[in-house]
Write an enzyme that holds these catalytic residues in place. Sequence first.
Site, PDB file in Angstrom:
ATOM      1  CD  GLU A  48      -0.970   0.762   3.634  1.00 21.64           C
ATOM      2  OE1 GLU A  48      -1.501   1.856   3.380  1.00 21.64           O
ATOM      3  OE2 GLU A  48      -1.005   0.232   4.755  1.00 21.64           O
ATOM      4  CE  LYS A  91       0.613   2.202  14.860  1.00 18.42           C
ATOM      5  NZ  LYS A  91       0.594   2.325  13.400  1.00 18.42           N
TER       6      LYS A  91
HETATM    7  N1  PSU Z   1      -2.565   1.618  10.622  1.00 13.53           N
HETATM    8  C1  PSU Z   1      -1.227   1.697  10.760  1.00 13.53           C
HETATM    9  N2  PSU Z   1      -0.504   2.352   9.809  1.00 13.53           N
HETATM   10  C2  PSU Z   1      -1.089   2.923   8.717  1.00 13.53           C
HETATM   11  C3  PSU Z   1      -2.519   2.807   8.578  1.00 13.53           C
HETATM   12  C4  PSU Z   1      -3.203   2.149   9.558  1.00 13.53           C
HETATM   13  O1  PSU Z   1      -0.691   1.181  11.719  1.00 13.53           O
HETATM   14  O2  PSU Z   1      -0.388   3.534   7.879  1.00 13.53           O
HETATM   15  C5  PSU Z   1      -3.184   3.374   7.357  1.00 13.53           C
HETATM   16  C6  PSU Z   1      -3.499   2.261   6.348  1.00 13.53           C
HETATM   17  O3  PSU Z   1      -3.334   2.777   5.035  1.00 13.53           O
HETATM   18  C7  PSU Z   1      -4.973   1.967   6.613  1.00 13.53           C
HETATM   19  C8  PSU Z   1      -5.473   3.345   6.930  1.00 13.53           C
HETATM   20  O4  PSU Z   1      -5.650   1.391   5.528  1.00 13.53           O
HETATM   21  O5  PSU Z   1      -4.452   3.927   7.723  1.00 13.53           O
HETATM   22  C9  PSU Z   1      -6.807   3.305   7.663  1.00 13.53           C
HETATM   23  O6  PSU Z   1      -7.345   4.584   7.706  1.00 13.53           O
HETATM   24  P1  PSU Z   1      -8.855   4.778   8.222  1.00 13.53           P
HETATM   25  O7  PSU Z   1      -8.808   4.407   9.670  1.00 13.53           O
HETATM   26  O8  PSU Z   1      -9.122   6.233   7.987  1.00 13.53           O
HETATM   27  O9  PSU Z   1      -9.709   3.870   7.404  1.00 13.53           O
END
Ligand code: PSU
Length: 304
Positions: free
Chosen positions: A25, A160
């Site tokens: 990603e 996390k």
């Molecule tokens: N969790 C992490 N590192 C990240 C992300 C999540 O530990 O970089 C990023 C990933 O790209 C994930 C996104 O898909 O955050 C999720 O964002 P949201 O909670 O806005 O869907």
Amino acid sequence: MKLLISCSEEVRAALQGGQPVVALESTIISHGMPWPQNMETALALEKIVREEGAIPATIALLDGRIQVGLSAAEIERLAAPESEVVKCSLRDLAVVLQRKALGATTVAGTLFAAAGAGIRFFATGGIGGVHRGGEQSLDISADLPQLARSQVAVVSAGAKSILDLPRTLEYLETLGVPVIGWQTDEFPAFFTRSSGQPVAHRYDSEEHLAKALKIQWSLPLPQGVLVANPIPEAFEPEAEPIQRATEQALAEAKEQNIYGKALTPFLLSRVEQLSGGLSLSANVKLVENNARLAARLARAYAIS
Ligand code: PSU
Ligand code: MN
């Protein structure tokens, strides 16, 4: 209309030849890590995937197309601190393509593109999930429903503890997404190997897990599979400072009324600052570990 998913020559040839390919990603590059570690990590992940005998395919939105497989110069465009990069979940894809803006794909966006290109394996750090307080705010990452409609195995170090892990697992169960503990019976909590939450299934061998994936998709079930790969013990940071940083970051987000797509990047960068960089070095190590496992699984799958 012309197909908007465009593979690099190398990725196209690998997919056509049935060679193992691993998707990566790009939101982790643009919004997940600071410069220059973001650039270094993105390149290190590609190198690890190659060393394990697979082809890396980092995915992003460039010049009005979804590009699967990036050059080092394209990765640098996403990583550079002066670049304006849009964090692209599913709802952002069409608009960012129409504007020909630079877009980094989240796990949801990357899953969509990887499945569209025919890639079965994807390595990330941590997936999005149900946010704490999500039962009120309804802040549930689009990563979860997209995992339920993409036949891709995502290797992640769990999720996390900025998130609500028990509810994230409940939601994945509702969606019918298998969560596989890799050499563990517990769902890992990203920086730490344990969360106290059990996983329903465990595998210890790449060969057997690859066979289970073949069965999943030959049934055929539309879901992807979440492979939960704990951070190696040698790189596991002390839990207490990170926990403290997480609590403070969550309190600040509430105080400053940060929500929506800004919330996850805010929490990630505050935890990193507040833990004095402790979280960043662990983050790099665990995502490298995930890239290695994804490549090994992709290879086992290709020969099974
Ligand atoms: N969790 C992490 N590192 C990240 C992300 C999540 O530990 O970089 C990023 C990933 O790209 C994930 C996104 O898909 O955050 C999720 O964002 P949201 O909670 O806005 O869907
Ligand atoms: Mn959200």
